[in-house]
Motif scaffolding. Structure first.
Motif, PDB file in Angstrom:
ATOM      1  N   ASP A  85       0.830  -1.204   0.000  1.00 50.01           N
ATOM      2  CA  ASP A  85       0.000   0.000   0.000  1.00 50.01           C
ATOM      3  C   ASP A  85       0.865   1.253   0.000  1.00 50.01           C
ATOM      4  OD1 ASP A  85      -2.406  -1.376   0.039  1.00 50.01           O
ATOM      5  OD2 ASP A  85      -2.758  -1.084   2.179  1.00 50.01           O
TER       6      ASP A  85
ATOM      7  N   SER B 248      -4.835   5.876  -2.684  1.00 52.14           N
ATOM      8  CA  SER B 248      -5.443   4.939  -3.629  1.00 52.14           C
ATOM      9  C   SER B 248      -5.170   5.390  -5.054  1.00 52.14           C
ATOM     10  CB  SER B 248      -6.952   4.861  -3.402  1.00 52.14           C
ATOM     11  OG  SER B 248      -7.557   4.080  -4.411  1.00 52.14           O
ATOM     12  N   VAL B 249      -4.874   4.424  -5.911  1.00 52.44           N
ATOM     13  CA  VAL B 249      -4.741   4.730  -7.333  1.00 52.44           C
ATOM     14  C   VAL B 249      -5.942   4.206  -8.097  1.00 52.44           C
ATOM     15  CG1 VAL B 249      -2.229   4.792  -7.300  1.00 52.44           C
ATOM     16  CG2 VAL B 249      -3.379   2.652  -7.802  1.00 52.44           C
ATOM     17  N   ARG B 250      -6.848   3.559  -7.387  1.00 49.49           N
ATOM     18  CA  ARG B 250      -8.033   2.980  -8.028  1.00 49.49           C
ATOM     19  C   ARG B 250      -9.183   3.966  -8.125  1.00 49.49           C
ATOM     20  NH1 ARG B 250      -6.965  -2.181  -4.684  1.00 49.49           N
ATOM     21  NH2 ARG B 250      -5.562  -3.261  -6.094  1.00 49.49           N
ATOM     22  N   ASN B 251      -9.209   4.935  -7.219  1.00 52.42           N
ATOM     23  CA  ASN B 251     -10.319   5.898  -7.212  1.00 52.42           C
ATOM     24  C   ASN B 251     -10.221   6.845  -8.397  1.00 52.42           C
ATOM     25  OD1 ASN B 251     -11.132   4.819  -4.776  1.00 52.42           O
ATOM     26  ND2 ASN B 251     -10.109   6.381  -3.562  1.00 52.42           N
ATOM     27  N   ILE B 252     -11.373   7.121  -8.993  1.00 55.93           N
ATOM     28  CA  ILE B 252     -11.442   8.172 -10.002  1.00 55.93           C
ATOM     29  C   ILE B 252     -11.588   9.474  -9.214  1.00 55.93           C
ATOM     30  CG2 ILE B 252     -12.746   9.111 -11.951  1.00 55.93           C
ATOM     31  CD1 ILE B 252     -11.402   6.363 -12.494  1.00 55.93           C
TER      32      ILE B 252
ATOM     33  N   VAL C 184      -1.919   6.726 -13.717  1.00 56.19           N
ATOM     34  CA  VAL C 184      -1.902   6.117 -12.388  1.00 56.19           C
ATOM     35  C   VAL C 184      -1.226   7.048 -11.376  1.00 56.19           C
ATOM     36  CG1 VAL C 184       0.225   4.767 -12.729  1.00 56.19           C
ATOM     37  CG2 VAL C 184      -1.504   3.944 -11.156  1.00 56.19           C
TER      38      VAL C 184
ATOM     39  N   ARG D 259      -3.637   9.941 -10.590  1.00 59.48           N
ATOM     40  CA  ARG D 259      -4.704   9.506  -9.673  1.00 59.48           C
ATOM     41  C   ARG D 259      -4.178   9.410  -8.247  1.00 59.48           C
ATOM     42  NH1 ARG D 259      -5.947   5.571 -13.729  1.00 59.48           N
ATOM     43  NH2 ARG D 259      -5.321   3.955 -12.267  1.00 59.48           N
ATOM     44  N   ALA D 260      -2.946   8.918  -8.081  1.00 56.89           N
ATOM     45  CA  ALA D 260      -2.346   8.856  -6.737  1.00 56.89           C
ATOM     46  C   ALA D 260      -2.167  10.262  -6.184  1.00 56.89           C
ATOM     47  CB  ALA D 260      -1.002   8.127  -6.786  1.00 56.89           C
TER      48      ALA D 260
ATOM     49  N   ASP E 239      -5.520  11.700  -5.139  1.00 59.33           N
ATOM     50  CA  ASP E 239      -5.969  11.131  -3.871  1.00 59.33           C
ATOM     51  C   ASP E 239      -5.184  11.741  -2.714  1.00 59.33           C
ATOM     52  OD1 ASP E 239      -7.934   9.228  -2.840  1.00 59.33           O
ATOM     53  OD2 ASP E 239      -6.204   8.110  -2.091  1.00 59.33           O
TER      54      ASP E 239
ATOM     55  N   SER F 206       3.567   1.862  -9.317  1.00 56.95           N
ATOM     56  CA  SER F 206       3.233   0.529  -9.844  1.00 56.95           C
ATOM     57  C   SER F 206       3.951  -0.587  -9.094  1.00 56.95           C
ATOM     58  CB  SER F 206       3.539   0.463 -11.335  1.00 56.95           C
ATOM     59  OG  SER F 206       4.927   0.595 -11.567  1.00 56.95           O
TER      60      SER F 206
END
Length: 140
Positions: A10, A52-56, A91, A94-95, A98, A138
């Motif tokens: 994480d 989080s890198v998954r959240n838009i 990616v 996005r990080a 966040d 990554s």
């Protein structure tokens, strides 16, 4: 077995002190071992914030936090540059988005001031200030 808020790999940053982002190596019993700039440090889990890198990202919220953090700064196009970069959707962007959303106001002010001082383009500045780059995010 005790569940932890964080898992190995994480991305995290410190809640109360500005610094580079780190990667959780191990998490157990309310503490995390974090790889941070080549060092391995121990932190209580309440002192860390997950990236989080998954959240838009909610770009309106990101923009408002950036505007608020830059409120006292002289006119500088860094806010527009940040929003252009964050809107790109990579990616790393996005990080970073966040991070902006979750960072406490004083930490975000410090981050943006340091980013501004680098005079580098946004991706390179983010790498210099926070250590966020594609290889780090990554997990390479």
């Amino acid at each position: 077995m005790v569940l932890s808020l964080y898992s190995q790999g994480d991305l995290v940053f410190q809640k109360h002190v500005f610094g580079k982002c780190g990667r959780v190596i191990e998490s157990a019993e309310g503490a995390c071992r974090v790889s941070l700039g080549g060092d391995i440090l121990n932190f209580p889990t309440p002192d860390l914030i997950l990236i989080s890198v998954r959240n838009i990202p909610n770009l309106r919220l990101v923009n408002q936090k950036v505007i608020n953090a830059l409120a006292g700064a002289p006119d500088d196009p860094i806010g527009h540059s940040i929003m252009g970069y964050v809107g790109g959707g990579s990616v790393v962007s996005r990080a970073f988005a966040d991070y902006i959303i979750k960072a406490p106001h004083p930490i975000l002010i410090e981050c943006l001031a340091r980013l501004q001082k680098t005079r580098a383009d946004i991706p390179h500045g983010i790498d210099q200030v926070l250590g966020l780059n594609f290889a780090f995010v990554s997990g390479e």
